[in-house]
Design a protein around this motif. Structure first.
Motif, PDB file in Angstrom:
ATOM      1  N   TYR A  66       0.834  -1.201   0.000  1.00  0.00           N
ATOM      2  CA  TYR A  66       0.000   0.000   0.000  1.00  0.00           C
ATOM      3  C   TYR A  66       0.871   1.253   0.000  1.00  0.00           C
ATOM      4  CZ  TYR A  66      -3.188   3.654   1.291  1.00  0.00           C
ATOM      5  OH  TYR A  66      -3.893   4.823   1.283  1.00  0.00           O
ATOM      6  N   ARG A  70      -0.393   2.118  -3.301  1.00  0.00           N
ATOM      7  CA  ARG A  70      -1.798   2.410  -2.977  1.00  0.00           C
ATOM      8  C   ARG A  70      -2.739   1.252  -3.320  1.00  0.00           C
ATOM      9  NH1 ARG A  70       0.334   5.354  -0.343  1.00  0.00           N
ATOM     10  NH2 ARG A  70       0.267   7.607  -0.206  1.00  0.00           N
ATOM     11  N   ALA A 264      -7.426  -6.319   8.539  1.00  0.00           N
ATOM     12  CA  ALA A 264      -8.038  -5.621   9.671  1.00  0.00           C
ATOM     13  C   ALA A 264      -6.962  -4.970  10.539  1.00  0.00           C
ATOM     14  CB  ALA A 264      -8.875  -6.590  10.494  1.00  0.00           C
ATOM     15  N   ILE A 267      -5.407  -1.912   8.801  1.00  0.00           N
ATOM     16  CA  ILE A 267      -6.311  -0.759   8.827  1.00  0.00           C
ATOM     17  C   ILE A 267      -6.364  -0.158  10.228  1.00  0.00           C
ATOM     18  CG2 ILE A 267      -8.743  -0.122   8.712  1.00  0.00           C
ATOM     19  CD1 ILE A 267      -7.852  -0.387   5.991  1.00  0.00           C
ATOM     20  N   GLY A 270      -3.315   1.694  10.818  1.00  0.00           N
ATOM     21  CA  GLY A 270      -3.091   2.792   9.879  1.00  0.00           C
ATOM     22  C   GLY A 270      -2.336   2.255   8.681  1.00  0.00           C
ATOM     23  N   LEU A 271      -2.995   2.283   7.504  1.00  0.00           N
ATOM     24  CA  LEU A 271      -2.385   1.701   6.302  1.00  0.00           C
ATOM     25  C   LEU A 271      -1.067   2.382   5.963  1.00  0.00           C
ATOM     26  CD1 LEU A 271      -5.191   1.084   3.704  1.00  0.00           C
ATOM     27  CD2 LEU A 271      -3.462  -0.540   4.462  1.00  0.00           C
ATOM     28  N   LEU A 312     -12.057   3.388  14.256  1.00  0.00           N
ATOM     29  CA  LEU A 312     -11.995   4.132  12.998  1.00  0.00           C
ATOM     30  C   LEU A 312     -12.900   5.362  13.030  1.00  0.00           C
ATOM     31  CD1 LEU A 312     -11.849   1.384  10.236  1.00  0.00           C
ATOM     32  CD2 LEU A 312     -10.014   2.802  11.129  1.00  0.00           C
ATOM     33  N   PRO A 316     -10.307   8.224  11.834  1.00  0.00           N
ATOM     34  CA  PRO A 316     -10.650   7.650  10.525  1.00  0.00           C
ATOM     35  C   PRO A 316      -9.445   7.161   9.724  1.00  0.00           C
ATOM     36  CG  PRO A 316     -11.697   9.788  10.859  1.00  0.00           C
ATOM     37  CD  PRO A 316     -10.715   9.605  11.967  1.00  0.00           C
ATOM     38  N   GLN A 317      -8.221   7.476  10.143  1.00  0.00           N
ATOM     39  CA  GLN A 317      -7.075   7.016   9.359  1.00  0.00           C
ATOM     40  C   GLN A 317      -6.317   5.910  10.078  1.00  0.00           C
ATOM     41  OE1 GLN A 317      -7.423   9.726  11.038  1.00  0.00           O
ATOM     42  NE2 GLN A 317      -5.543  10.790  11.527  1.00  0.00           N
ATOM     43  N   GLY A 318      -6.959   5.288  11.071  1.00  0.00           N
ATOM     44  CA  GLY A 318      -6.266   4.250  11.824  1.00  0.00           C
ATOM     45  C   GLY A 318      -5.369   4.872  12.877  1.00  0.00           C
ATOM     46  N   GLY A 321      -1.967   6.023  11.133  1.00  0.00           N
ATOM     47  CA  GLY A 321      -1.996   6.378   9.710  1.00  0.00           C
ATOM     48  C   GLY A 321      -1.977   7.879   9.503  1.00  0.00           C
ATOM     49  N   GLU A 326      -8.861   9.748  -0.062  1.00  0.00           N
ATOM     50  CA  GLU A 326      -8.636   8.714  -1.076  1.00  0.00           C
ATOM     51  C   GLU A 326      -9.894   8.530  -1.874  1.00  0.00           C
ATOM     52  OE1 GLU A 326      -7.434   5.007   0.474  1.00  0.00           O
ATOM     53  OE2 GLU A 326      -6.669   6.033   2.226  1.00  0.00           O
TER      54      GLU A 326
END
Lengths: 328, 397, 361
Positions: A66, A70, A264, A267, A270-271, A312, A316-318, A321, A326
């Motif tokens: 990623y 991505r 999981a 995520i 955070g990716l 999340l 929301p970005q982990g 992250g 996106e």
């Protein structure tokens, strides 16, 4: 322009803070388990960390690909499955020594990963991210089917590297293989982190994902970057699969579960962040064992997923992250 | 541009080829032989239940070969048309509809799992086609469905056998149940819960796990905290093997009992030393010595075992036996009734004393189970080998 | 603005024509499908098409969500399952309960639950939204399994009655076929109307950029939620029809794999093409059957390959990869590109002919 730079710095600072916060949360959970349940709590933590390290290794594979391309590689779990099954073939069926089998198995899977990147992903430049995801799903179906053809459906056993006699302390027990898993995870996360943050090619690869034009100015092409990422992820996945097989056996169908839990964990952490993958994996592992021990065990996965969703919604970005918009 | 050209041309060429070949194949078919007896089978050849469906498929292929080599049924060749339901009931339903509507089969074998069997029964009952299943769930034959029969010993029988052993031999009153969260495990646990009262046994903990879970330590520590005197594990490989290993890690001294779902050598291979002492109910075919020497049943088991070993280089397991017996029951009834499904159904219901591998089958209008509790034995793993519980070795029938 | 409306109107007209032609074709299928002998075909077209119809309901909605609103969902099997369980529970517990009402309620309940989870979850983006919806799907699956008193646990619900509407029984596949595909066509009609309207334009803006859409004064959250709920309702209705078609449901039919299949159908069919969903469903429902049929049609495939059910999935996985490689935008786009290509070529020819005629004068 100044505002953007400022925001970037702030984000960096924030990330560090979050890293420490997450470590603190993990420590807190562990302390809580220990104080509440004594040796039972310790047992949960030990087993949870073992399971969590397994998820963390798979999650790191997701993050590597990623971070550089991505793309979410839904075949990541299959790399681990293949590693385990090939290890079984080389060590138990062919009868090669363990170290040689390890090298061979990792080599084969790495070649497969790199080959897939060149043959398919590389040729799909400009395709939407979802199309690439579907391609990795197709790849995972293909690998699973071929694995089933070669090895059949029965799970196989791979001997532990250092015997199976559990060690006991403070009323809890741990199998020697767990130390291999812990050690390997620690080494892997440090290497991956250093590569992406301290070396030029690593930084270039991350840049390649964010801004291909800028990256090519620094001399890193998106093409090389993608190939390197897939190679690394496949090698890491295969090695992880081999290390964890003695704990949980190996079978053609295990890649699905590993992939799902690894995704999981990636995520949650955070990716694109290697430390995030580890934090996410460990939290998920401990959570699973603890909820199985404390709630009606039928609901344990539901509880784990619910907690991930709640985390999340707050972040929301982990956990570690970087926030970014996106598109599908 | 070039790429797209290939992308379009290839399918067209393939399509033309397909049409051409199918026309040729259609033209050449139909020789003057007697009509082939088609029997449909829907088994779980992939997905989580594949370890059940695959041996069933292998023995059906063997049976087909054997019957046809012996001249078929009254000169009619037999053909088993086998479909995969991918362990999903919805697919089983679709597959069975196709077999009945398109292939016009006279009878149906399967499914491998209780879920698939029930989904298929919705179709077979409606189309009045006899169905002989390989699944153990109680719901399949209770209440009795007019067209649905069973080959394996039912879960209820296995549970009666096991609980009898727990009550009379172990003399234990409190057990914990740890079951797979899938249909097989849940069904077994429900059955245990409803039957244990009859044996004066109490279930003081009931926990579940996922089929591919990595560690069952959480559930086991919970059981450790209760005063359960034994753990009954209901599931198929590899779950029970993981549990046996985890129990050893946790130093749990109470005995582990399991379902007939682990009745293959794989369990011993996976669990290693931790397998020793594990006790489970199983069919007598697993230990042929438990069947009286010289009896027809013993001979059938020995012959089948040899045949299977020759063809596939594998030891027989219970699932191979279910597949073989299902095929046998239908083809035996066909000798008398042919392919008229109504007559065939009546003939299957009249099956009496048919020697299979799982046991000796006798159906009636009130009993579509065929076997009895005595067709099973209690098996204990000792030093990595199966041994059967001594008192059970007496001859049956 | 007026210009945009005009474009929408012509687009609508074009899609209506396609819908009409497609309906005529679809509704004649059962009449000729039975004529082809099973020994050649090796598949039951009507049965497969009924199943495809139930899936199509979910996929059409999901296409609106993914292709137009740009929001991914890896948990739509949950709404499909909620619809199925709603009608199954109502119609088996209460024998008098009208089945058609069960189907409608199935859609409604799925929609309400979709709204409840959609409002918070749709704040997430991209892969994080994918994870959250995947988690919701898993939670729903676990609840189907665990809430035994309600859902019958892993054994599921048996003896679900066949659909009947005011005394008209849809108890055979043949009859059910027309009902289910009529529902699908209605959903298509609704989708066309949504896409070729102000809402559709807002969605397209949303797809290209959230921020830009906000700047244009579009309430993005509201539109996202609206489409999410609509897709949940569609999936719920599809699930309810599925339950009445199979007469039996259990949790194994509503797993993570079904969610993945739905999204694959959308993408391979043509994400963001109105017809993409339908094309994807029919393609992926028939593909495994065609692969399975190959050895019957082409005797060259050795039997050892076809035994033990392994070769189908090998081919299936490979085809998925190849199709995405050569048609990354999906089959529907490939088709429309093909037809427009033919049209321009044909158009050129027509022009040339008319030009020649003119010259001849």
């Amino acid at each position: 322009m100044r505002k953007v730079v400022f925001r970037g710095m702030k984000a960096d600072e924030k990330r560090n803070r979050v890293l420490w916060c997450s470590i603190a949360v993990v420590a807190l959970v562990i302390a809580l388990a220990l104080s509440l349940k004594g040796s039972k709590g310790l047992q949960w933590v030990i087993s949870g960390l073992t399971v969590g390290s397994i998820y963390a290794l798979v999650a790191m594979g997701f993050s590597i690909i990623y971070a550089s391309t991505r793309v979410i590689n839904f075949a990541q779990g299959e790399f681990s499955m293949l590693g385990g099954m090939l290890m079984y073939t080389f060590s138990s069926q062919v009868g090669l020594p363990a170290w040689l089998s390890f090298i061979l198995a990792v080599t084969v899977v790495t070649a497969l990963g790199a080959g897939f990147e060149r043959a398919v992903i590389h040729r799909m430049e400009g395709a939407s991210v979802v199309a690439l995801i579907i391609v990795t799903i197709g790849f995972s179906i293909f690998i699973r089917a071929v694995a089933k053809w070669i090895w059949g459906t029965d799970p196989v056993k791979i001997a532990a590297f250092l015997g199976e006699e559990p060690l006991r302390f403070l009323g809890a027990s741990i199998v020697p293989q767990s130390f291999w898993v812990f050690g390997f995870t620690a080494v892997a996360v440090i290497l991956v982190f250093l590569f992406f943050n301290r070396t030029l090619p690593g930084k270039g690869m991350r840049a390649a994902a964010g801004n291909p034009d800028a990256a090519s100015l620094v001399g890193v092409s998106t093409s090389t970057s993608s190939l390197l990422a897939w190679t690394m992820a496949a090698a890491l996945g295969a090695a992880a699969g081999i290390i964890i097989a003695p704990i949980n056996f190996a079978a053609y169908s295990f890649g699905v579960m590993l992939g799902l839990k690894g995704f999981a964990a990636a995520i949650l952490g955070g990716l694109g962040s290697a430390p995030g993958a580890v934090v996410g994996g460990l939290i998920l592992g401990v959570l699973e064992i603890m909820t199985a021990g404390a709630f009606p065990s039928g609901y344990k996965d539901a509880v784990a997923f619910l907690i991930i969703i709640l985390v999340l919604l707050v972040r929301p970005q982990g956990l570690l992250g970087k926030p970014e918009g996106e598109k599908v | 541009m070039v790429r797209r050209g290939i992308g379009l041309k290839l399918p067209v060429v393939l399509l033309c080829l397909m049409v051409a070949v199918s026309l040729v194949a259609f033209g050449c078919g139909e020789s003057g032989e007697k009509e082939v007896y088609n029997i449909g089978a829907v088994l779980s050849l992939s997905g989580p239940a594949a370890p059940l469906g695959q041996p069933e498929q292998r023995s059906l292929m063997l049976l087909e070969e054997q019957i046809n080599a012996d001249g078929g049924i009254d000169g009619h060749q037999v053909s088993f048309i086998i479909e995969d339901d991918e362990s999903e009931p919805a697919k089983a339903n679709t597959a069975v509809t196709k077999l009945i509507n398109q292939d016009e089969v006279a009878a149906i074998i399967g499914g491998s799992t209780t879920g698939s069997t029930l989904a298929m029964a919705e179709v077979t009952e409606k189309s009045k086609i006899p169905q002989v299943c390989c699944a153990g769930g109680t719901k399949v034959t209770q209440p009795v469905k007019e067209y649905v029969y069973r080959t394996p010993p039912s879960d209820a029988m296995a549970i009666e056998k096991l609980l009898g052993y727990v009550e009379n031999e172990l003399k234990i009153k409190k057990i914990a149940v740890l079951h797979d969260a899938n249909a097989y495990g849940t069904g077994g646990a429900d059955e245990l819960q409803s039957k244990c009262g009859d044996y004066g046994i109490e279930i003081i903990a009931r926990e579940s796990y996922g089929s591919t879970d990595t560690s069952m330590v959480g559930q086991l520590t919970k059981i450790q905290g209760t005063d359960a005197e034994a753990v009954v594990v209901w599931g198929t490989n590899p779950g029970p093997a993981s549990i046996a290993k985890n129990m050893k890690e946790l130093n749990m001294a109470i005995p582990m009992m399991a379902s007939h779902g682990i009745a293959n050598k794989k369990f011993i291979e996976l669990a290693g030393e931790a397998a020793n002492g594990v006790t489970f109910p199983g069919g007598r075919l697993l230990i042929p010595e438990s069947i009286p020497e010289g009896s027809e049943w013993r001979k059938a088991v020995d012959d089948f075992s040899k045949l299977y070993k020759n063809e596939y280089d594998l030891d027989i397991d219970t699932f191979a036996a279910h597949g073989w017996d299902a095929g046998l029951i239908i083809t035996d009834a066909m000798k008398e009734a042919g392919t008229d499904s109504e007559k065939l159904n009546q003939a299957i219901e009249k099956t009496k004393g048919l020697v299979g591998i799982d046991g000796i089958y006798t159906y009636s209008s009130t009993d579509h189970d065929g076997l009895s509790v005595d067709d099973m034995i209690i098996i204990i793993v000792e030093n990595g080998e199966w041994t059967f519980h001594g008192a059970e070795a007496e001859p049956v029938n | 603005m007026e210009k945009l409306e005009k474009i929408d109107a012509t687009e609508k007209g074009r899609n209506y024509r396609i819908l009409l032609i497609l309906s005529v074709f679809i509704f004649t299928v059962p009449f000729w499908a039975g004529l082809i002998p099973g020994s050649i075909l090796h598949m039951d077209i009507v049965n497969l098409m009924v199943l495809a119809g139930t899936y199509a309901c979910a996929v059409i909605g999901l296409n609106l969500l993914v292709g137009y609103a740009g929001q991914i969902s890896l948990g739509h099997a949950a709404f499909f399952g909620i619809g199925a369980y709603t009608t199954a529970i109502l119609c088996t517990r209460m024998a008098w309960f009208p089945t058609w009402l069960g189907v409608i309620l199935g859609g409604l309940v799925a929609g309400i639950i979709g709204w409840l989870v959609g409002v918070p979850v749709l704040r997430l983006k991209g892969h994080y939204l994918a994870m959250a919806t995947l988690g919701l799907g898993e939670i729903a699956f676990i609840l189907f399994t665990q809430l035994k008193g309600l859902t019958g646990g892993t054994l599921g619900i048996l003896n679900i009655p066949s659909l009947s509407i005011f005394g008209l029984e849809f108890d055979t596949e043949f009859k059910l076929y027309f009902l289910i595909w009529a529902v699908v066509m209605l959903m298509m009609l609704l989708s066309i109307n949504i896409i070729c309207s102000r809402v559709g334009r807002a969605l397209r803006a949303l797809h290209s950029s959230d921020d830009a859409a906000e700047a244009m004064g579009i309430n993005t959250a509201r539109y996202k939620t609206m489409i999410f709920v609509l897709s949940a309702v569609f999936a719920g209705i599809g699930g309810a029809l599925f339950a009445h078609f199979l007469n039996y449901i259990d949790p194994a039919s509503f797993t993570f794999f079904l969610s993945i299949l739905f999204i694959t159908m959308v993408v391979i069919g043509g994400m963001g093409n109105i017809w993409g969903g339908l094309v994807g469903v029919i393609f992926l429902i028939f593909l495994p059957e065609v692969i399975q049929g190959l050895p019957h049609w082409i005797p060259l495939v050795p039997e050892s390959l076809t035994n033990f059910g392994n070769y189908e999935l090998v081919v299936y996985g490979l085809l998925l990869i190849l199709f995405m490689m050569y048609m990354p935008k999906g089959i529907a786009f490939g088709l429309s590109r093909g037809t427009s290509y033919a049209k321009t070529k044909f158009g050129h020819l027509r022009d040339r002919i008319s030009a020649r005629k003119y010259e001849g004068h």
